[in-house]
Design a protein around this motif. Sequence first.
Motif, PDB file in Angstrom:
ATOM      1  N   VAL C 160     -30.200  14.595   8.533  1.00 33.37           N
ATOM      2  CA  VAL C 160     -29.467  13.285   9.702  1.00 33.37           C
ATOM      3  C   VAL C 160     -30.242  11.849  10.123  1.00 33.37           C
ATOM      4  O   VAL C 160     -30.370  11.357   9.585  1.00 33.37           O
ATOM      5  CB  VAL C 160     -29.174  14.184  10.653  1.00 33.37           C
ATOM      6  CG1 VAL C 160     -29.034  13.605  11.675  1.00 33.37           C
ATOM      7  CG2 VAL C 160     -28.366  15.085  10.295  1.00 33.37           C
ATOM      8  N   ILE C 201     -28.595  17.650  15.946  1.00 31.22           N
ATOM      9  CA  ILE C 201     -27.761  16.456  16.194  1.00 31.22           C
ATOM     10  C   ILE C 201     -27.593  15.502  17.508  1.00 31.22           C
ATOM     11  O   ILE C 201     -28.019  14.169  17.182  1.00 31.22           O
ATOM     12  CB  ILE C 201     -26.198  16.925  15.435  1.00 31.22           C
ATOM     13  CG1 ILE C 201     -26.441  17.219  13.662  1.00 31.22           C
ATOM     14  CG2 ILE C 201     -25.760  15.444  15.811  1.00 31.22           C
ATOM     15  CD1 ILE C 201     -25.008  17.165  13.180  1.00 31.22           C
ATOM     16  N   ASP C 206     -27.264  11.448  17.268  1.00 28.85           N
ATOM     17  CA  ASP C 206     -25.983  11.158  16.287  1.00 28.85           C
ATOM     18  C   ASP C 206     -25.539  12.188  16.945  1.00 28.85           C
ATOM     19  O   ASP C 206     -25.528  12.841  17.851  1.00 28.85           O
ATOM     20  CB  ASP C 206     -26.281  11.310  15.282  1.00 28.85           C
ATOM     21  CG  ASP C 206     -25.557  11.093  14.108  1.00 28.85           C
ATOM     22  OD1 ASP C 206     -25.046  10.234  13.913  1.00 28.85           O
ATOM     23  OD2 ASP C 206     -25.719  11.680  12.505  1.00 28.85           O
ATOM     24  N   ASP C 208     -21.052  14.078  15.669  1.00 30.31           N
ATOM     25  CA  ASP C 208     -21.365  15.151  15.148  1.00 30.31           C
ATOM     26  C   ASP C 208     -19.747  15.514  14.738  1.00 30.31           C
ATOM     27  O   ASP C 208     -18.655  16.007  13.809  1.00 30.31           O
ATOM     28  CB  ASP C 208     -21.378  16.310  14.234  1.00 30.31           C
ATOM     29  CG  ASP C 208     -21.419  17.153  16.086  1.00 30.31           C
ATOM     30  OD1 ASP C 208     -20.486  17.410  16.673  1.00 30.31           O
ATOM     31  OD2 ASP C 208     -22.508  17.700  16.241  1.00 30.31           O
ATOM     32  N   ARG C 228     -18.360  17.602  11.052  1.00 35.04           N
ATOM     33  CA  ARG C 228     -19.619  17.938  10.348  1.00 35.04           C
ATOM     34  C   ARG C 228     -19.328  19.144   9.586  1.00 35.04           C
ATOM     35  O   ARG C 228     -20.213  19.964   9.276  1.00 35.04           O
ATOM     36  CB  ARG C 228     -21.174  17.296  10.785  1.00 35.04           C
ATOM     37  CG  ARG C 228     -21.425  15.961  10.821  1.00 35.04           C
ATOM     38  CD  ARG C 228     -21.503  16.004   9.877  1.00 35.04           C
ATOM     39  NE  ARG C 228     -22.865  14.504   9.427  1.00 35.04           N
ATOM     40  CZ  ARG C 228     -23.016  13.685   8.298  1.00 35.04           C
ATOM     41  NH1 ARG C 228     -22.643  13.948   7.802  1.00 35.04           N
ATOM     42  NH2 ARG C 228     -23.469  12.346   7.937  1.00 35.04           N
TER      43      ARG C 228
END
Lengths: 328, 328, 328, 328
Positions: C160, C201, C206, C208, C228
Amino acid sequence: MFNVALFGAGRIGQIHAGNIAAHPDCKLVRVVDVHQPAAETLAEKYGAQASSLEDALRDSSVNLVAICSATDTHADLIEASARAGKAIFCEKPVDLSMERVERCLATVREANVPLMVGFNRRFDPSMASLQQALSDGEVGELEFVTISSRDPGAPSADYVKTSGGLFRDMTIHDFDMARWLLQEEPVSVFASAAALIDPQIKALGDVDTAVITLTCASGKMAVITNSRRASYGYDQRIEVHGSKGMLAVANHPENSLIKSVAEGVVAQKPMHFFLQRYGDAYRQEFASLIEHLKTKTAIHPSGEDGLQALRLADAALTSLKTGRAVQL
Amino acid sequence: MFNVALFGAGRIGQIHAGNIAAHPDCKLVRVVDVHQPAAETLAEKYGAQASSLEDALRDSSVNLVAICSATDTHADLIEASARAGKAIFCEKPVDLSMERVERCLATVREANVPLMVGFNRRFDPSMASLQQALSDGEVGELEFVTISSRDPGAPSADYVKTSGGLFRDMTIHDFDMARWLLQEEPVSVFASAAALIDPQIKALGDVDTAVITLTCASGKMAVITNSRRASYGYDQRIEVHGSKGMLAVANHPENSLIKSVAEGVVAQKPMHFFLQRYGDAYRQEFASLIEHLKTKTAIHPSGEDGLQALRLADAALTSLKTGRAVQL
Amino acid sequence: MFNVALFGAGRIGQIHAGNIAAHPDCKLVRVVDVHQPAAETLAEKYGAQASSLEDALRDSSVNLVAICSATDTHADLIEASARAGKAIFCEKPVDLSMERVERCLATVREANVPLMVGFNRRFDPSMASLQQALSDGEVGELEFVTISSRDPGAPSADYVKTSGGLFRDMTIHDFDMARWLLQEEPVSVFASAAALIDPQIKALGDVDTAVITLTCASGKMAVITNSRRASYGYDQRIEVHGSKGMLAVANHPENSLIKSVAEGVVAQKPMHFFLQRYGDAYRQEFASLIEHLKTKTAIHPSGEDGLQALRLADAALTSLKTGRAVQL
Amino acid sequence: MFNVALFGAGRIGQIHAGNIAAHPDCKLVRVVDVHQPAAETLAEKYGAQASSLEDALRDSSVNLVAICSATDTHADLIEASARAGKAIFCEKPVDLSMERVERCLATVREANVPLMVGFNRRFDPSMASLQQALSDGEVGELEFVTISSRDPGAPSADYVKTSGGLFRDMTIHDFDMARWLLQEEPVSVFASAAALIDPQIKALGDVDTAVITLTCASGKMAVITNSRRASYGYDQRIEVHGSKGMLAVANHPENSLIKSVAEGVVAQKPMHFFLQRYGDAYRQEFASLIEHLKTKTAIHPSGEDGLQALRLADAALTSLKTGRAVQL
């Protein structure tokens, strides 16, 4: 490493050649074909050499042969290869005559070489998953097997002439699947059939549409339906009913596109024919052979499997002629 | 026993009349419609009497009213029925104006009468099974809801004019489904839409194709896609994604016939429209109402559910006009 | 005959190596990898030689390079290969920076060499059939595209970190599909997203789980949903709605076995991940490249396609940060 | 208007009572049952009166009777009703004895009253659509019919004792469907069967698992597979193969919810049993009867249809006992 000599460079030989070449433990070394240019073209593609049968069998580096030539050469090639001490893969059938098959298998036994008969459908991932789930008891005790098998279109009259007829040519695959799933030899065979599709098939005394019932001593049954024509593609379905449920293998569509319009919801047809539908099966079949050769474990489908399927085909033919169930 | 007065003898009123009459604990006693012959025909069919609104509300034997008349009469009829002490079923929406809905619900609260708003989809057996499976944790924690909702064809310009627009008329059902499944109020609404199908809809300032994103404070999201036209029939699908998998309700085909021919494998289209697709839902909706009235338990969808769905519709409209997500 | 140098002997490089070797018009001649043993193993398998980058680019017999190395090396390798006059295949993305991509494409233009960017999904037989049917007008004028794209499980934190984030790493494939199907550049992008699946994450800043809406000047829309994690396997579906109907690509099950038992009717999960699901797509992608090189026709997906998909990814990120639709 | 007297207030009688009451051209006026309270309860529900058989037949306002009582009363009730000049609906079978059926039909012919035998499956919307598509030539000339028919679970020993055995009780529906689709009388019947499921069935000399092959003079064939148990629900499928393709009716799931999880993609089981699966068929069956009575057109399935299906059942039993195909 297995050095393989391929006998027969036609359509099915080419399939096996590709799988042999792609297998990490194999090398295609010789290609034999009565039509020499065909052998040369195929050999060149995979870095093998075109060869005579005699040279191939004499080549001590060749430890496996793959017989993909015309049906009427199978038994002779098996025997010659067995005597030369080669492990043998042979496309179905060993022969169209029970007596010839039995003699051939005796030779193989005497030579004590491994032999796989190419009933490819056992290795199709969907079919193999069905058989595994059945063996694992996921639907309890087996009671009933239903096999639907239809070709996309009728073969040529020339093909039909030498095919041995519907039961020995086409149904034989279904007989093998039925035996493999029933895990018990049928004791009775009843066949009903007609030539509904192609007048040429009728003129040749063959049939193109059939239903065959197999019964085992335990009461388990199998029913096979066949047709030489399915305008929607190659129809290859199996259902297994057990005490706790059903396992079914559906057809495989050409792709997963679905169109919803005013006329309906239109999915793709099943894959056209065996080369498309059973591409994976041919790959897995060869991989299974190599695995068994490496581990020196029992190979299936064996020569005996080929013999028993033929026995059922012959019984079906007798049933059709007499209108009675044939007891085995 | 519930003696029901039905207000509105049109298409949807007829559906409810049939369900009322067939319910073992209900009796349809009065039918009211501005078009007297319509009231008479429907009343006769079920052994009820055509009636004026005043008589129906004055009839002390009537303990439940079903409001199926034109949208702009809903709020007035709810208030009049509430003041008369009747339990109330009202087709969606309560009104197209938030302010009017709030006033109406205040009257209902004051009168302390039960009220169900007719978001019928919650009672569709497939949708209800999905919600139950979700509540039971069969796919873990909810993360995402996807609602596809398409009508078979665009409504008339006359209908569009008084409909309140796509979001208040059509999407409002989807907003209710999203709320019901999310179990958390969205805090943000973003809408994108266009008039791609019908120039008349465009001329009226409405849209016919839309996508709306709802976001909750927890991060859960829902996306709704709408169209006023689906040539293949009424498209009503929902997907729910959770931490352990997906639950999906598929379309219901008209019947289960499948045709396999050279052109493809053709299944039936989805059922044409809401009267076919949600016939069971209307039956279950009414049965749920009666069950809750009998057990004096909380009724859903409530007036508050109607209000919240309208709030989302209004927010979507604001988002569409401003090109920005609207925070709630 | 195309003599190919492969840069990168990892998972995806091995896929391409197999396809290059199996293609009748190609020969894998050199394999370059920063990890020399990996290059050697792969080279040996296909009769190629492990090589330094410099030797590969200096080798005048090499007329095509396949770049399958780490993302941050793509742009440099493209430029070096372009200057060496090689035709270029490069796995997506060209780079994570728009500015770097633009500079790189300028170099390619200057060198006047062909370049394909590896958006493999365009070549999946089901997806390609959908696009063909759409182009053929089988569902009339396009109105709406729906793309569902979910990975079977979240990648490692290490992955990631260097991935460029969900939009540039995963959604970029969906942006390319949307552009390919819309046949019109989106003018507006709105993204909603959250980190619901993996705290790591979230910790890395980030997301998902996401939904992205694209709008075109004509009113056509596309909506992309991403996750994800899909515990049931790799979820790869596309729907296209037009004035006359819908085209949809469904998931591909691992095989066609279906089990009917007391608990329900259980079909196989979708194929696990991209190596399984898009095996055919990788083969067709390479075949398409070779066909275009042989006929000297325009290659797609081009460098420009790579750039435009990245532009949409960057816009989605901006939208997510600002909570507003981004106009392009 | 048809004033209907219902004979038999059990499970199937209740189904017909509801359909009679809901039909706009019918009125349920009398209910007869040997168990008087059952008659009274059902009569009250629909505003009819409980009645003796004699009174019902003497009531000149009654112009239609619906016979839903025990099988061994059917023939007597048909004859008594025919002599009283009533139009007759009778649940299958007319009787378990060919000779008794023939005598009964002679009485009906003499009285010249209309008679419908309740093979309800012909009226299932999916089955009826299949038959219509076949008649319309959508798959060309018919070649093969495949009928799969499995009950969810074995009946009680008491039921089996008076049922007439699997072929006369259960397969008789399938024989009727086969005749209806073949549009040609079979000339040969071969049956294979066993008691694999329930030792009680075996002890009673009956079978629970069967396959029956029917052959027509033209070569058309039908194969029927039966089981008294399908743990996944009521299995009711038909396939028709013609020169241009296949028509198939699939099972109807309980609802359209599909769950995708790590264990697979799980759809709902088929509807549990005939009351659920064929609810629409019973409604359509009665509607068809009324339509034919109103238009004075030929009714099907007729008494002759009932007789021919029984003839096939008897032939199957003979085949099972002799192990030979029975020629008709």
